[in-house]
Design a protein around this motif. Structure first.
Motif, PDB file in Angstrom:
ATOM      1  N   ALA A 250      45.953  48.853  23.360  1.00 61.15           N
ATOM      2  CA  ALA A 250      47.150  49.389  24.021  1.00 61.15           C
ATOM      3  C   ALA A 250      47.871  50.397  23.137  1.00 61.15           C
ATOM      4  O   ALA A 250      48.355  51.432  23.615  1.00 61.15           O
ATOM      5  CB  ALA A 250      48.088  48.242  24.387  1.00 61.15           C
ATOM      6  N   LEU A 251      47.938  50.123  21.836  1.00 60.36           N
ATOM      7  CA  LEU A 251      48.633  51.021  20.911  1.00 60.36           C
ATOM      8  C   LEU A 251      47.839  52.310  20.674  1.00 60.36           C
ATOM      9  O   LEU A 251      48.414  53.391  20.591  1.00 60.36           O
ATOM     10  CB  LEU A 251      48.883  50.299  19.587  1.00 60.36           C
ATOM     11  N   VAL A 252      46.532  52.187  20.561  1.00 60.87           N
ATOM     12  CA  VAL A 252      45.694  53.388  20.374  1.00 60.87           C
ATOM     13  C   VAL A 252      45.809  54.315  21.585  1.00 60.87           C
ATOM     14  O   VAL A 252      45.829  55.544  21.453  1.00 60.87           O
ATOM     15  CB  VAL A 252      44.228  52.979  20.125  1.00 60.87           C
ATOM     16  N   HIS A 253      45.927  53.723  22.777  1.00 60.69           N
ATOM     17  CA  HIS A 253      46.092  54.544  23.979  1.00 60.69           C
ATOM     18  C   HIS A 253      47.382  55.352  23.911  1.00 60.69           C
ATOM     19  O   HIS A 253      47.418  56.537  24.278  1.00 60.69           O
ATOM     20  CB  HIS A 253      46.090  53.659  25.218  1.00 60.69           C
ATOM     21  N   LEU A 254      48.468  54.739  23.423  1.00 62.07           N
ATOM     22  CA  LEU A 254      49.726  55.472  23.267  1.00 62.07           C
ATOM     23  C   LEU A 254      49.599  56.570  22.214  1.00 62.07           C
ATOM     24  O   LEU A 254      50.187  57.650  22.363  1.00 62.07           O
ATOM     25  CB  LEU A 254      50.850  54.507  22.874  1.00 62.07           C
ATOM     26  N   LEU A 255      48.823  56.308  21.178  1.00 64.17           N
ATOM     27  CA  LEU A 255      48.576  57.349  20.169  1.00 64.17           C
ATOM     28  C   LEU A 255      47.805  58.514  20.777  1.00 64.17           C
ATOM     29  O   LEU A 255      48.133  59.689  20.536  1.00 64.17           O
ATOM     30  CB  LEU A 255      47.778  56.771  18.991  1.00 64.17           C
TER      31      LEU A 255
END
Length: 397
Positions: A250-255
């Motif tokens: 989920a965090l990599v997608h926001l990055l």
């Protein structure tokens, strides 16, 4: 089974006395009833509603599994799910849990089948609870401000303490992991860690208290390479698969969407703060499940560790982290990092912090629901919560 009907009252009486289906079958055969197998008795009992006290109906089990799958995601198979249900006070056999899991969520069952792994058997020996204590850190979410630390007893494989923090820190690890484990379970003969500096305070106290151990012939601690810290290393794939990787996705997608600026201290602080809280929920569930599940050929960690370590120590011998930190610096002439923050704390006063936390809590009163969604491949609630936290924090700095 019709041949059993005339003996209904007798079978009910035998069942009420606590006999198993096999024992009832044997008793009836001794009375001259030749055609009354264990399976016939089982079917008779099911037909007449004869259930053991505390047993779980199919409807109750399905309901509990639906909620548990929502909370744990697709990676919990029959063994881990049985442990998770047991930790919640609901007891059912592994085979029955596996059957219902297959029926309730076939796609998740197929995912587990495709992801099956063979474990690498490695020789290991611990004589009793309290022989070896393994400590290790996990930084799979390190770039997002999350570090996990586990303490595992070598004999029982029970996770005896754990903590989640923004950055690995000697004082937090001593207070939440080592001190917690020793106060609650007793003194281990030997602590095993890798060569990282984050365990120095734990090793310092282990050496100071070494005379209180059960077996004084062993070195109070060993520092080895990570690959030799076997008991705890075995657990990290379980934590990664069930906690870290869904959150990291989920965090990599926001990055990738350039929503997060990793150079911004406010972003880093909020990201670490929320991800630590959410991942701690998942880690708590993994720990409860692991400690309550059955390890083939060995037993259930909670039961193997029920009596604690052979050597017990008074809590007064284990001061809080600030006291031990001062002793360490005075005795060894070394300095410790007393507080570790990912990014920089953006709040200028406690009042602003309280206002921001209150507003966020009104929007997200139960963050466990955020983890439930992420682990079931729905990243949006977690991502929205992080963006909300950053926006609320920005209003008060």
């Amino acid at each position: 089974m019709a041949k059993l009907e005339p003996h209904t009252m007798l079978i009910e009486k035998l069942f009420a006395s606590g006999l198993t289906h096999a024992e009832i079958s044997s008793s009836l055969q001794q009375m001259g009833m030749k055609e009354c197998s264990k399976m016939s008795v089982r079917r008779f009992c099911a037909l007449h509603g004869l259930r053991r006290k505390g047993s779980v109906s199919d409807a109750e089990l399905d309901s509990a599994l639906i909620q548990s799958v929502y909370e744990t995601g697709p990676s919990y198979g029959r063994k881990f799910m049985t442990g998770y249900l047991s930790s919640l006070g609901l007891h059912a056999g592994e085979g029955r849990v596996g059957k219902h899991l297959r029926q309730l969520h076939q796609p998740y069952h197929e995912l587990r089948r495709q992801g099956a792994r063979n474990l690498n058997p490695t020789p290991y020996h611990a004589e009793y609870m309290g022989h070896k204590l393994h400590l290790d850190q996990n930084e799979k979410l390190g770039m997002f401000g999350v570090t996990h630390v586990l303490a595992v007893d070598g004999y029982s494989s029970r996770i005896v303490a754990h903590s989640t923090m923004p950055i690995k820190n000697n004082l937090v690890i001593y207070e939440d992991v080592y001190r917690s484990a020793v106060v609650n379970h007793g003194m281990w003969d030997q602590v095993r860690v890798d060569r990282g500096k984050e365990f120095y305070l734990c090793l310092y106290m282990q050496e100071r208290l070494s005379r209180y151990r059960h077996n004084l012939s062993r070195p109070p601690y060993l520092q080895t390479t990570s690959t030799r810290n076997l008991r705890v290393e075995r657990l990290w794939p379980e934590v990664n698969n069930r906690v870290n990787y869904p959150l990291k996705r989920a965090l990599v997608h926001l990055l990738d969407q350039e929503v997060l600026n990793m150079e911004d201290n406010l972003t880093r602080f909020c990201m670490s703060n929320l991800t630590c809280q959410v991942s701690q929920i998942g880690l708590n569930r993994v720990v409860r499940s692991w400690n309550a599940h059955k390890i083939p050929g060995r037993g259930i960690p909670n039961e193997l560790a029920a009596d604690g370590c052979l050597a017990k120590v008074s809590e007064e011998l284990l001061p809080c982290a600030s006291v031990v930190g001062n002793l360490y610096e005075q005795d060894l002439g070394s300095s410790l990092t007393w507080e570790s923050v990912f990014g920089a704390d953006p709040f200028s006063c406690e009042e602003d912090r309280c206002h921001a936390e209150q507003i966020f809590a009104e929007n997200y009163p139960d963050i466990s629901l955020i983890f439930n969604h992420v682990v079931n491949n729905d990243d949006t609630p977690f991502q929205d919560a992080l963006i909300c936290l950053m926006n609320v924090t920005a209003r008060y700095v």
